[in-house]
Write an enzyme that holds these catalytic residues in place. Sequence first.
Site, PDB file in Angstrom:
ATOM      1  N   CYS A 175       0.839  -1.211   0.000  1.00 15.46           N
ATOM      2  CA  CYS A 175       0.000   0.000   0.000  1.00 15.46           C
ATOM      3  C   CYS A 175       0.872   1.259   0.000  1.00 15.46           C
ATOM      4  O   CYS A 175       0.543   2.254  -0.657  1.00 15.46           O
ATOM      5  CB  CYS A 175      -0.918   0.027   1.220  1.00 15.46           C
ATOM      6  SG  CYS A 175      -1.995  -1.402   1.339  1.00 15.46           S
TER       7      CYS A 175
HETATM    8  C1  BEZ Z   1       0.615  -4.631   1.859  1.00 15.74           C
HETATM    9  O1  BEZ Z   1      -0.018  -3.655   1.468  1.00 15.74           O
HETATM   10  O2  BEZ Z   1       1.830  -4.660   1.866  1.00 15.74           O
HETATM   11  C2  BEZ Z   1      -0.111  -5.860   2.315  1.00 15.74           C
HETATM   12  C3  BEZ Z   1      -1.379  -5.738   2.833  1.00 15.74           C
HETATM   13  C4  BEZ Z   1      -2.015  -6.881   3.276  1.00 15.74           C
HETATM   14  C5  BEZ Z   1      -1.390  -8.114   3.184  1.00 15.74           C
HETATM   15  C6  BEZ Z   1      -0.123  -8.209   2.633  1.00 15.74           C
HETATM   16  C7  BEZ Z   1       0.527  -7.073   2.202  1.00 15.74           C
END
Ligand code: BEZ
Length: 253
Positions: free
Chosen positions: A83
């Site tokens: 994200c």
């Molecule tokens: C991320 O945005 O890095 C992420 C979010 C949920 C699970 C795995 C990665």
Amino acid sequence: MSSEHEYVTEKVRSFEAEGARVAPGDGRAGRQVDLLQTASLRLGDKAPDFTQDSTQGPIHLYEWMGDSWAVLFSHPADFTPVCTTELGMVARLKQEFDKRNVKVIGLSVDPLFRHDMWAGDIAETQGVELNFPLLADADRKVAQLYDMIHPNAHATETVRSVFIIDPKKTVRLIHTYPASTGRNFDEVLRVIDSLQLTDDHKVATPANWKAGDDVIILPSVRNQEADKLFPKGYRELKPYFRMTPQPNIEPAE
Ligand code: BEZ
């Protein structure tokens, strides 16, 4: 290790564990659907209006959009690495969205103070300030309106949803990515280019089209009309399949 770091690491771990645990057919997933009274949105539907807190103050969607297009996108949680890269990328593409009269708004179901803390990490690691609002949808109001929680993937947190909304507030694109896959925002821009072109001209865009490539004349347009509408000419591969240079640009020198 700081307690903030521990909190974040634990949050990502529990997110991954939850995703692995909630399998289709699990009774709990079904119960979650009822609980959320999930709306199902489709292309052509009116985008649900809302008022929600954001990093740029309360946002009333319709008022905030005015006559612009909008991209509303959700991500699973704050302080997560994928994200973080997505928000950095969208911030870097701001000029591209502006050029197309598009306002962008992100969402996760974390509270405002966490968004504000995370913004510092985005600036530090991505080299760009968060220059668009992030909805703090802690009460999941917008997530429910837009069906961003998919209980068979994760019981409580949003998947990676993207909605393109036109100035009439009609939903023009919906796409959904899994938590482990960061999105390609060039693709979002490409779809906006296609929608804005095909709204104004009787054409459609072929596979992997990008701005400047040839386009397809709508099969409903008869050749007599095509002769007038497409003065640059067209190639007829089949009676239903005619290609023409993109109509709203000058030919390359
Ligand atoms: C991320 O945005 O890095 C992420 C979010 C949920 C699970 C795995 C990665």
